[in-house]
Design a protein around this motif. Structure first.
Motif, short mmCIF file in Angstrom:
data_model
loop_
_atom_site.label_atom_id
_atom_site.label_comp_id
_atom_site.label_asym_id
_atom_site.label_seq_id
_atom_site.Cartn_x
_atom_site.Cartn_y
_atom_site.Cartn_z
N CYS A 163 -7.87 -3.93 -3.61
CA CYS A 163 -8.30 -3.60 -4.97
C CYS A 163 -7.48 -2.46 -5.57
N SER A 164 -7.07 -1.53 -4.72
CA SER A 164 -6.29 -0.39 -5.23
C SER A 164 -4.94 -0.83 -5.78
N ASP A 173 -2.75 9.03 -3.51
CA ASP A 173 -3.97 9.63 -4.04
C ASP A 173 -4.79 10.11 -2.85
N PHE A 183 -8.34 8.69 -2.22
CA PHE A 183 -8.27 7.29 -1.81
C PHE A 183 -7.94 7.22 -0.31
N TYR A 184 -6.94 7.97 0.12
CA TYR A 184 -6.53 7.91 1.52
C TYR A 184 -7.57 8.52 2.46
N LEU A 201 -10.10 5.68 2.72
CA LEU A 201 -9.52 4.58 3.49
C LEU A 201 -9.45 4.96 4.98
N LYS A 240 2.49 2.35 -3.33
CA LYS A 240 1.52 2.85 -4.30
C LYS A 240 1.58 4.38 -4.34
N LYS A 244 -8.54 -5.21 -12.62
CA LYS A 244 -9.74 -4.48 -12.19
C LYS A 244 -10.85 -4.65 -13.23
N LEU A 277 0.82 -1.21 0.00
CA LEU A 277 0.00 0.00 0.00
C LEU A 277 0.85 1.26 0.00
N LEU A 332 -10.83 -2.41 -0.14
CA LEU A 332 -10.45 -1.22 -0.90
C LEU A 332 -8.94 -1.17 -1.10
N ALA A 333 -8.18 -1.42 -0.04
CA ALA A 333 -6.73 -1.38 -0.13
C ALA A 333 -6.21 -2.43 -1.12
#
Length: 184
Positions: free
Chosen positions: A165-166, A139, A142-143, A146, A136, A173, A133, A162-163
């Motif tokens: 899938c990101s 974003d 996103f954070y 999360l 990566k 995807k 994570l 979510l983590a």
């Protein structure tokens, strides 16, 4: 003192080149270079992007001051994050250039958010997921989401999903979305 003229000459660009790229007049570029007018934050960002530098550097701040990387070691991460937050706080107190204040405040808030998510994810995710994570790209939306999920005990499984899938690549995807559509 800003570095617009210095960067322009270094890259062998004319005021007219920059004016065309930013959709402003040559006179505006001249005024910015000579600090006869204030650069609005959106134009400062466009100029920084054009020259490939940070807004802080473009506006004359010391470049070393604003460098930051996300160390993988927890203690170093916390220490480095706090160092940058302290630098930003000092800049916000001292700087009379209100046009860069929003960028500094946004950077400060982002660092606090990343630190908060990192602390929470260390507690709730396995080490492999947590490590992946933080490799990566960051974003902010996103954070934020999360962080929100990690604050709710009944949403921790959603946060992990979510983590995970990101971290998937685009094709994976796309495949998962196709499978979900077929299941409906």
């Amino acid at each position: 003192m800003n570095r617009i003229k210095e960067l322009r000459k270094k890259q062998k660009k004319s005021q007219s080149d920059i004016a065309a790229a930013l959709s402003v007049s040559e006179k505006t570029i001249s005024r910015w270079e000579n600090e006869e007018s204030t650069i609005k934050s959106d134009k400062a960002q466009q100029l920084a992007d054009y020259f490939g530098v940070s807004v802080a550097y473009l506006l004359g701040h010391h470049e070393e001051t604003f460098r930051f990387s996300f160390p993988s070691d927890d203690k170093e991460f916390s220490k480095e994050t706090q160092r940058v937050i302290d630098i930003i706080d000092k800049a916000l107190e001292e700087d009379s250039n209100n046009y860069i204040e929003p960028q500094l405040q946004q950077t400060r808030d982002s660092l606090i958010l990343f630190r908060s998510v990192r602390d929470k994810s260390k507690k709730h995710f396995d080490n492999d997921l947590d490590t992946a994570l933080y490799k990566k790209p960051k974003d902010i939306e996103f954070y934020r989401y999360l962080n929100y999920l990690l604050e709710l005990p009944d949403k921790r499984i959603d946060a992990e999903l979510l983590a995970r899938c990101s971290l998937l690549d685009y094709e994976d995807k796309k495949f998962i979305l196709e499978m979900i559509k077929k299941m409906k």
